[in-house]
Write a protein that holds these residues in place. Structure first.
Motif, PDB file in Angstrom:
ATOM      1  N   TYR A  43       0.828  -1.208   0.000  1.00 39.42           N
ATOM      2  CA  TYR A  43       0.000   0.000   0.000  1.00 39.42           C
ATOM      3  C   TYR A  43       0.865   1.262   0.000  1.00 39.42           C
ATOM      4  CZ  TYR A  43      -4.455  -2.393   1.024  1.00 39.42           C
ATOM      5  OH  TYR A  43      -5.605  -3.152   0.957  1.00 39.42           O
ATOM      6  N   THR A  44       1.872   1.283   0.868  1.00 32.52           N
ATOM      7  CA  THR A  44       2.686   2.496   1.003  1.00 32.52           C
ATOM      8  C   THR A  44       3.482   2.763  -0.261  1.00 32.52           C
ATOM      9  OG1 THR A  44       2.840   2.050   3.379  1.00 32.52           O
ATOM     10  CG2 THR A  44       4.412   3.628   2.456  1.00 32.52           C
ATOM     11  N   VAL A 263      -8.148  -2.361   7.073  1.00 31.58           N
ATOM     12  CA  VAL A 263      -9.123  -1.478   7.708  1.00 31.58           C
ATOM     13  C   VAL A 263      -8.486  -0.960   8.992  1.00 31.58           C
ATOM     14  CG1 VAL A 263     -11.466  -1.242   8.614  1.00 31.58           C
ATOM     15  CG2 VAL A 263     -10.997  -2.893   6.779  1.00 31.58           C
ATOM     16  N   ILE A 264      -8.484   0.372   9.183  1.00 34.41           N
ATOM     17  CA  ILE A 264      -7.771   0.973  10.302  1.00 34.41           C
ATOM     18  C   ILE A 264      -8.664   1.975  11.028  1.00 34.41           C
ATOM     19  CG2 ILE A 264      -5.657   2.151  11.043  1.00 34.41           C
ATOM     20  CD1 ILE A 264      -4.458   1.588   8.299  1.00 34.41           C
ATOM     21  N   LYS A 277      -6.162   6.803  -0.370  1.00 36.55           N
ATOM     22  CA  LYS A 277      -5.990   7.029  -1.806  1.00 36.55           C
ATOM     23  C   LYS A 277      -5.646   5.752  -2.557  1.00 36.55           C
ATOM     24  CE  LYS A 277      -4.421  11.878  -1.663  1.00 36.55           C
ATOM     25  NZ  LYS A 277      -3.292  12.802  -1.980  1.00 36.55           N
ATOM     26  N   VAL A 278      -5.120   4.747  -1.834  1.00 37.24           N
ATOM     27  CA  VAL A 278      -4.714   3.497  -2.489  1.00 37.24           C
ATOM     28  C   VAL A 278      -5.519   2.308  -1.980  1.00 37.24           C
ATOM     29  CG1 VAL A 278      -2.409   4.275  -3.115  1.00 37.24           C
ATOM     30  CG2 VAL A 278      -2.781   3.272  -0.852  1.00 37.24           C
ATOM     31  N   GLY A 279      -6.690   2.575  -1.386  1.00 30.73           N
ATOM     32  CA  GLY A 279      -7.614   1.487  -1.085  1.00 30.73           C
ATOM     33  C   GLY A 279      -7.748   1.091   0.362  1.00 30.73           C
ATOM     34  N   VAL A 280      -7.010   1.707   1.269  1.00 32.06           N
ATOM     35  CA  VAL A 280      -7.159   1.400   2.689  1.00 32.06           C
ATOM     36  C   VAL A 280      -8.447   2.039   3.200  1.00 32.06           C
ATOM     37  CG1 VAL A 280      -6.139   1.657   4.994  1.00 32.06           C
ATOM     38  CG2 VAL A 280      -4.667   1.217   3.004  1.00 32.06           C
ATOM     39  N   GLN A 281      -9.155   1.321   4.062  1.00 34.92           N
ATOM     40  CA  GLN A 281     -10.421   1.821   4.600  1.00 34.92           C
ATOM     41  C   GLN A 281     -10.219   2.302   6.033  1.00 34.92           C
ATOM     42  OE1 GLN A 281     -13.633  -0.956   4.209  1.00 34.92           O
ATOM     43  NE2 GLN A 281     -15.066   0.245   5.445  1.00 34.92           N
TER      44      GLN A 281
END
Length: 487
Positions: A43-44, A263-264, A277-281
């Motif tokens: 993700y990063t 998910v965070i 922006k890259v799909g993390v919820q």
């Protein structure tokens, strides 16, 4: 293709400078294993291409003696490596990972680790240290102070050995320098992993340094999170085929499924990357997501692992082709677990379960059954027992749970599968004092073993009867023959 060629190819693909001088390490991550490199780094890596997000590079920290080969490989490539995602349809996609800017081995250079934690640039300390790495007693939920490393660190703050000692030393340096607060982000498979991390670190620091404990309470946040991506171990043969497939020479490649989720809880005291922006919820409460994932994916992996291994399977996808194992797992999900798993918003639970079975059967990933067997001591209390206690209280069908625990006992006790093949077990938290529970010829003694000693399994007559029967039957007939009778 040389390693330098790999580096150049990575830089060309990401359109970044060769030396990455404009990428700052805003994150220190402890536990740079395959999962971290396939998940958080994935993700990063996508995010830091954005010029506004170049402050969120990652400094990887390894603290174990066994980490040295990976550390050396990554240091030789300046932190760069390749990630190959594998879809169920057989499609492979190569990703060059640039977000791991630094890698430090704490055993070799402990002060540099402390300095990175203390750096004003560091806004997040993230963790993948395994379920057992938080050093919590499964019986009473308290931090365990009897570990020799912990005892040494309580007496001598200047020589950290564990993750707790290193983070405490870094936070103490932040406190003395007047540096702002920081977020500790657990990325391990634990129910309320942020709450667990908070209790573990707060307990250790309170015992070591009461002034620092006051500072921590005011300056450190611990978001809960849910992580998901099936990532096998990369062995020597995998390195060969990955490099051949991708036409590169990478000493530290990773491969995984193409499915990914993160998910965070949005609770970051010092700011955070714009991972959305890259799909993390991001959410205010991850409870429903983590309960669904731990109860269905992780619990199913554990329930599958020991019967499949005893039956002679070494690859998860091959085990899933066995109609009896497939149905056993489907029934476990649908009959045993679904009544206790409320679906998160906008989630179709039936579709989620169907997708899980497809992911387990992914031939391109071909995960190792041995990886799923690893560290059952830490997994059963987190993945299996919470829902099993509900089942006991509600008078539910217990045969699959009893069979799964009987298979775990057989795996640990006899170290020989249905085909007569011997094997080594991998239980990093197994102590000499635990062996009596495993080696006893009385199966009920196993129900007092470390993973189960916080339960009353041994006094539930209906469960004990089934469990004892399956222990004897597996020994006499083999796991697969017994499984057929259950179905």
């Amino acid at each position: 293709m040389t390693v330098n060629h790999l580096k150049r190819q990575i830089n060309n693909d990401l359109n970044t400078s060769t030396n990455r001088q404009d990428l700052t390490c805003g994150i220190v991550h402890i536990g740079v294993g395959n999962f971290h490199r396939a998940h958080q780094q994935y993700y990063t890596n996508q995010l830091v291409i954005d010029p506004s997000q170049r402050a969120w590079g990652i400094c990887g920290v390894a603290l174990l003696p066994s980490d040295e080969p990976l550390v050396r490989a990554l240091q030789g490539q300046e932190g760069r490596y390749s990630l190959t995602t594998c879809s169920a349809s057989g499609k492979y996609e190569l990703h060059h990972i640039e977000s791991l800017k630094e890698i430090i081995w704490g055993i070799e250079d402990p002060q540099t680790v402390i300095d990175k934690i203390a750096s004003p640039d560091t806004k997040i300390i993230s963790l993948t240290i395994t379920e057992g790495g938080y050093n919590m007693d499964s019986k009473d939920g308290d931090f365990k102070f009897d570990d020799p490393k912990i005892q040494s660190e309580l007496k001598n703050r200047t020589k950290p050995q564990s993750v707790f000692g290193f983070i405490a030393a870094g936070l103490r340096q932040r406190m003395k320098a007047g540096t702002s607060g920081v977020t500790i982000l657990s990325c391990d498979n634990l129910q309320h992993n942020g709450d667990t991390a908070k209790k573990a670190f707060s307990s250790f620091i309170q015992a070591q340094d009461s002034d620092l404990a006051v500072w921590l309470a005011e300056n450190v946040t611990f978001p809960n999170s849910m992580v998901d991506r099936i990532t096998p171990t990369t062995n020597a043969e995998d390195i060969i085929w990955l490099n051949k497939k991708n036409q590169i020479q990478d000493q530290a490649p990773v491969y995984c499924e193409d499915y990914v989720q993160w998910v965070i809880e949005d609770n970051f005291i010092a700011g955070r990357p714009e991972w959305e922006k890259v799909g993390v919820q991001f959410t205010d409460d991850v409870t429903a997501f983590e309960h669904m994932k731990l109860s269905l994916l992780n619990a199913s992996h554990t329930m599958l692992s020991y019967p499949a291994f005893l039956a002679g399977y070494r690859k998860v996808d091959e085990a899933m082709e066995n109609q009896y194992l497939y149905r056993y797992l489907s029934d476990f999900m649908n009959i045993d677990i679904t009544p206790y798993v409320p679906a998160p918003d906008n989630t179709d639970l039936n579709q989620y379960k169907s997708t899980l079975l497809e992911r387990f059967a992914n031939r391109s990933v071909s995960d190792q059954v041995s990886r799923l067997c690893f560290d059952g001591i830490s997994k059963f209390p987190v993945y299996i027992l919470p829902n099993l206690e509900h089942m006991l209280n509600d008078g539910r069908d217990l045969k699959r749970a009893a069979f799964g625990i009987a298979a775990y006992r057989h795996y640990l006790k006899y170290k020989r599968d249905d085909n007569g093949e011997s094997y080594d077990i991998a239980e990093p938290w197994l102590m000499q004092s635990d062996l009596a529970f495993i080696e006893s010829e009385d199966p009920t003694q196993f129900l007092r073993f470390k993973p189960f000693h916080n339960t009353a399994l041994h006094i539930h007559g209906s469960f004990v009867s089934l469990y004892q029967f399956y222990c004897g039957a597996i020994k006499k007939h083999g796991a697969m023959q017994v499984l057929k009778t259950i179905l």
